[in-house]
Scaffold this motif. Structure first.
Motif, PDB file in Angstrom:
ATOM      1  N   SER A   1       5.601 -20.276  86.226  1.00 27.75           N
ATOM      2  CA  SER A   1       4.453 -21.182  86.116  1.00 27.75           C
ATOM      3  C   SER A   1       3.746 -21.044  84.768  1.00 27.75           C
ATOM      4  O   SER A   1       2.916 -21.866  84.408  1.00 27.75           O
ATOM      5  N   ARG A   2       4.048 -19.979  84.031  1.00 23.98           N
ATOM      6  CA  ARG A   2       3.330 -19.703  82.794  1.00 23.98           C
ATOM      7  C   ARG A   2       4.175 -19.820  81.542  1.00 23.98           C
ATOM      8  O   ARG A   2       3.628 -19.896  80.431  1.00 23.98           O
ATOM      9  N   PHE A   3       5.466 -19.722  81.676  1.00 23.34           N
ATOM     10  CA  PHE A   3       6.307 -19.563  80.492  1.00 23.34           C
ATOM     11  C   PHE A   3       7.528 -20.463  80.543  1.00 23.34           C
ATOM     12  O   PHE A   3       8.229 -20.498  81.557  1.00 23.34           O
ATOM     13  N   LYS A   4       7.739 -21.174  79.476  1.00 24.12           N
ATOM     14  CA  LYS A   4       8.987 -21.913  79.268  1.00 24.12           C
ATOM     15  C   LYS A   4       9.548 -21.436  77.946  1.00 24.12           C
ATOM     16  O   LYS A   4       8.848 -21.394  76.942  1.00 24.12           O
ATOM     17  N   GLY A   5      10.819 -21.067  77.955  1.00 23.64           N
ATOM     18  CA  GLY A   5      11.398 -20.594  76.708  1.00 23.64           C
ATOM     19  C   GLY A   5      12.605 -19.737  77.002  1.00 23.64           C
ATOM     20  O   GLY A   5      13.293 -19.925  78.004  1.00 23.64           O
ATOM     21  N   PHE A   6      12.834 -18.755  76.136  1.00 28.59           N
ATOM     22  CA  PHE A   6      14.011 -17.914  76.250  1.00 28.59           C
ATOM     23  C   PHE A   6      13.578 -16.531  76.685  1.00 28.59           C
ATOM     24  O   PHE A   6      12.573 -16.005  76.218  1.00 28.59           O
ATOM     25  N   LEU A   7      14.337 -15.950  77.576  1.00 26.24           N
ATOM     26  CA  LEU A   7      14.032 -14.596  78.068  1.00 26.24           C
ATOM     27  C   LEU A   7      15.274 -13.735  77.902  1.00 26.24           C
ATOM     28  O   LEU A   7      16.373 -14.127  78.299  1.00 26.24           O
ATOM     29  N   LYS A   8      15.088 -12.550  77.311  1.00 25.66           N
ATOM     30  CA  LYS A   8      16.184 -11.581  77.181  1.00 25.66           C
ATOM     31  C   LYS A   8      15.785 -10.296  77.882  1.00 25.66           C
ATOM     32  O   LYS A   8      14.707  -9.756  77.630  1.00 25.66           O
ATOM     33  N   ILE A   9      16.661  -9.827  78.755  1.00 24.79           N
ATOM     34  CA  ILE A   9      16.445  -8.556  79.452  1.00 24.79           C
ATOM     35  C   ILE A   9      17.442  -7.543  78.903  1.00 24.79           C
ATOM     36  O   ILE A   9      18.649  -7.822  78.871  1.00 24.79           O
ATOM     37  N   THR A  10      16.940  -6.383  78.460  1.00 24.24           N
ATOM     38  CA  THR A  10      17.804  -5.292  78.010  1.00 24.24           C
ATOM     39  C   THR A  10      17.573  -4.103  78.932  1.00 24.24           C
ATOM     40  O   THR A  10      16.432  -3.712  79.163  1.00 24.24           O
ATOM     41  N   ALA A  11      18.674  -3.559  79.468  1.00 22.52           N
ATOM     42  CA  ALA A  11      18.594  -2.465  80.440  1.00 22.52           C
ATOM     43  C   ALA A  11      19.358  -1.268  79.886  1.00 22.52           C
ATOM     44  O   ALA A  11      20.563  -1.357  79.644  1.00 22.52           O
ATOM     45  N   ARG A  12      18.660  -0.122  79.697  1.00 27.84           N
ATOM     46  CA  ARG A  12      19.257   1.071  79.070  1.00 27.84           C
ATOM     47  C   ARG A  12      19.463   2.157  80.114  1.00 27.84           C
ATOM     48  O   ARG A  12      18.527   2.520  80.817  1.00 27.84           O
ATOM     49  N   GLU A  13      20.657   2.717  80.178  1.00 26.65           N
ATOM     50  CA  GLU A  13      20.889   3.805  81.120  1.00 26.65           C
ATOM     51  C   GLU A  13      20.835   5.177  80.444  1.00 26.65           C
ATOM     52  O   GLU A  13      20.710   6.188  81.117  1.00 26.65           O
ATOM     53  N   SER A  14      20.951   5.199  79.117  1.00 28.21           N
ATOM     54  CA  SER A  14      20.892   6.445  78.359  1.00 28.21           C
ATOM     55  C   SER A  14      20.622   6.070  76.909  1.00 28.21           C
ATOM     56  O   SER A  14      20.677   4.895  76.562  1.00 28.21           O
ATOM     57  N   PRO A  15      20.334   7.069  76.042  1.00 28.46           N
ATOM     58  CA  PRO A  15      20.167   6.715  74.624  1.00 28.46           C
ATOM     59  C   PRO A  15      21.457   6.193  74.001  1.00 28.46           C
ATOM     60  O   PRO A  15      21.443   5.702  72.887  1.00 28.46           O
ATOM     61  N   GLU A  16      22.566   6.274  74.713  1.00 26.79           N
ATOM     62  CA  GLU A  16      23.871   5.921  74.138  1.00 26.79           C
ATOM     63  C   GLU A  16      24.530   4.693  74.754  1.00 26.79           C
ATOM     64  O   GLU A  16      25.641   4.338  74.361  1.00 26.79           O
ATOM     65  N   ALA A  17      23.886   4.039  75.724  1.00 31.81           N
ATOM     66  CA  ALA A  17      24.513   2.870  76.347  1.00 31.81           C
ATOM     67  C   ALA A  17      23.465   1.957  76.974  1.00 31.81           C
ATOM     68  O   ALA A  17      22.563   2.426  77.668  1.00 31.81           O
ATOM     69  N   TRP A  18      23.598   0.658  76.712  1.00 30.19           N
ATOM     70  CA  TRP A  18      22.675  -0.323  77.278  1.00 30.19           C
ATOM     71  C   TRP A  18      23.351  -1.682  77.345  1.00 30.19           C
ATOM     72  O   TRP A  18      24.438  -1.869  76.803  1.00 30.19           O
TER      73      TRP A  18
END
Lengths: 136, 136, 136, 136, 136, 136
Positions: free
Chosen positions: B101-118
């Motif tokens: 209801s508030r935002f139209k645009g582009f959304l990117k989700i980044t999910a990190r499991e360790s400092p070495e992989a995401w």
């Protein structure tokens, strides 16, 4: 596509004078950690997008006007809502001006106020102009 | 182009039940550190892409269903292979719904499991629909 | 020796009103990232130095008085030189008071103003008192 | 669009033999922290862009030729100006070759020499070829 | 107990010429990220352990001799095994000398070669001398 | 005093079965990022506290029993409350055993479950024994 990036920070005070900003309406401060990313399709004769020393200096000089300042007291900013997004745009303009003679390409500025929140602005250097209106 | 980003984390257990995943087939757990980046071509009247407090709350609420949970026991996920990429996509759907209801645009989700992989998933909010098929 | 640590941050404005501080004499601001480390020689019956949720809440409450504030306008601080070291000490006192009923041991507060500079204060909780003077 | 990323580092010595590089003309060294980001429009049957173990191994193998080496003594690099941008490109070629049988899509290599400076190269895997020129 | 800390880095090449060091026997390089922590029991009249600008400059000057250098070519180091521990000790001596007129207390130097390995040396400034031997 | 430190991580699931732990009573998981710091008063003939490769391997082996595991299903841990503090102590015992033939001194284990919470245990290697009780 290539890029080179540099980082500096600035210690700024400001207030965001709209009800929507809640506690941020009060005068407070942030360490603004700022990245400048310069992108280009090809490298120059030195195998660089841009000399990293010049890039670093351009960012540092762009931040110098804000470093150790209260943004509410800077005339050019006094009537502005100085959100991270707005500051990223202003820093973009200033860095772009600082490197205009050396760099053509894309510039992205990322401004971080904490490990949990940041903003960015990106656009071309020099800015693409709208075509001149034809005279009647 | 502007963006604003926020970060939260969730403590999840899961298992990846395919031979290809080796030791990750066993039940184990990760701290999933998740960034949500909201992008828009212009700022609103408050000089924001989106209010950062709402952005942060939307991400936190999207993660609440997974935080302190064993994903293998969540019915909607029990038959899924819950890789980082898959989780980034699911979190994207949930955050997108939360801010629709508030935002139209582009959304990117980044999910990190360790400092070495995401991993990440990005797409439009709201999702672009395929054109409705014409009736015969 | 065991320890448990938690982290929060506060957005503060302040000025350091002595010539020795150069540009920091002007009103400016910092994101103060603060760690509280609680140390004890033994664990309690729950295998904790102190419940991490209480530890986190105690730090957050200690920072609440400073978060989104101009320290120069807080009466108790107005006459103080609010260096990182001083703030670490004050936050130590406030966290120590907040956990006094639950924790006896050593507390270390680390306050970071940038990735390149930080300060700390450590001492016992409760503070060791000087022996009472004997009456004549 | 999905991505998966992995990180490794290499300890390299080198010199940048052009006057423009100032002190970096002398033989010195850096810890090159390298991220490889693999992007694809869809996930495979395992809900992955690419198996993260293979991705990690491909990056590690690509860096092995440089790890604990003086780049000035590697024949293939001896006549090159081994800037971060150049190294990002070379590592891109090597990682791309290493994953060619498993991955089609976009690959971005980011190479960091310090917390304050980094560079990247991105391009397709396999590289798009220019159309063969027609014979006269 | 109070402390104040500062961080700088140096780009160094070196080799560790003993069989025990395996691949590190070859000439290679590292980004050495160095923290100097100054500790004192009380604050001075400015509420500081030591002026942070002087602390930062002292560390930067101590690193200047190594920055952009091949340690194997520095006469004072040519016969030394320049491990992180050894470098932390040498940097400690240099920083201690640089601040001797301003600081008495404890100094800890931490030297990081990667996110996965670091070393430190700590000791008093000025160094405690052994008691003079009595004449016969 | 010198130190050398190494870092590894483990992906673990567990539950903390006491009411005091609130949502952590449920089975969930964390990425445990673990630092092992080895301290000694003097360096050996190679200018090291301990060979960093052996230190790193000892930590990795100590974590291998927990990596990709549900701690609730490990018999030796099934009746324990596996808080970060407890895990730091257990990892300390395991690392200490792994390096006992090579290292005498102080060992500190720090175990991080998120950027906002961590715990540690430190003690001597080998552990100081209480004096043997005299026979009657």
């Amino acid at each position: 596509m290539y890029s080179v990036s540099v980082r500096h920070h600035a210690f700024i005070a400001h207030s965001l004078k709209r009800d929507v900003f809640g506690p941020a309406r009060k005068l407070h401060g942030i360490t603004l950690i700022v990245d400048a990313e310069f992108r280009a399709a090809a490298l120059d004769e030195n195998n660089t997008v841009m000399d990293v020393v010049h890039a670093s200096r351009a960012l540092k000089e762009a931040l110098a006007e804000y470093h150790y300042r209260n943004l509410d007291e800077i005339p050019a900013l006094a009537c502005e809502i100085t959100t991270m997004e707005f500051l990223a745009r202003r820093i973009h303009e200033r860095v772009a001006a600082g490197v205009a003679s050396r760099f053509k390409g894309f510039l992205k500025i990322t401004a971080r106020e904490s490990p949990e929140a940041w903003a960015s602005y990106e656009g071309e250097v020099p800015a693409k102009r709208a075509p001149k209106p034809k005279r009647a």
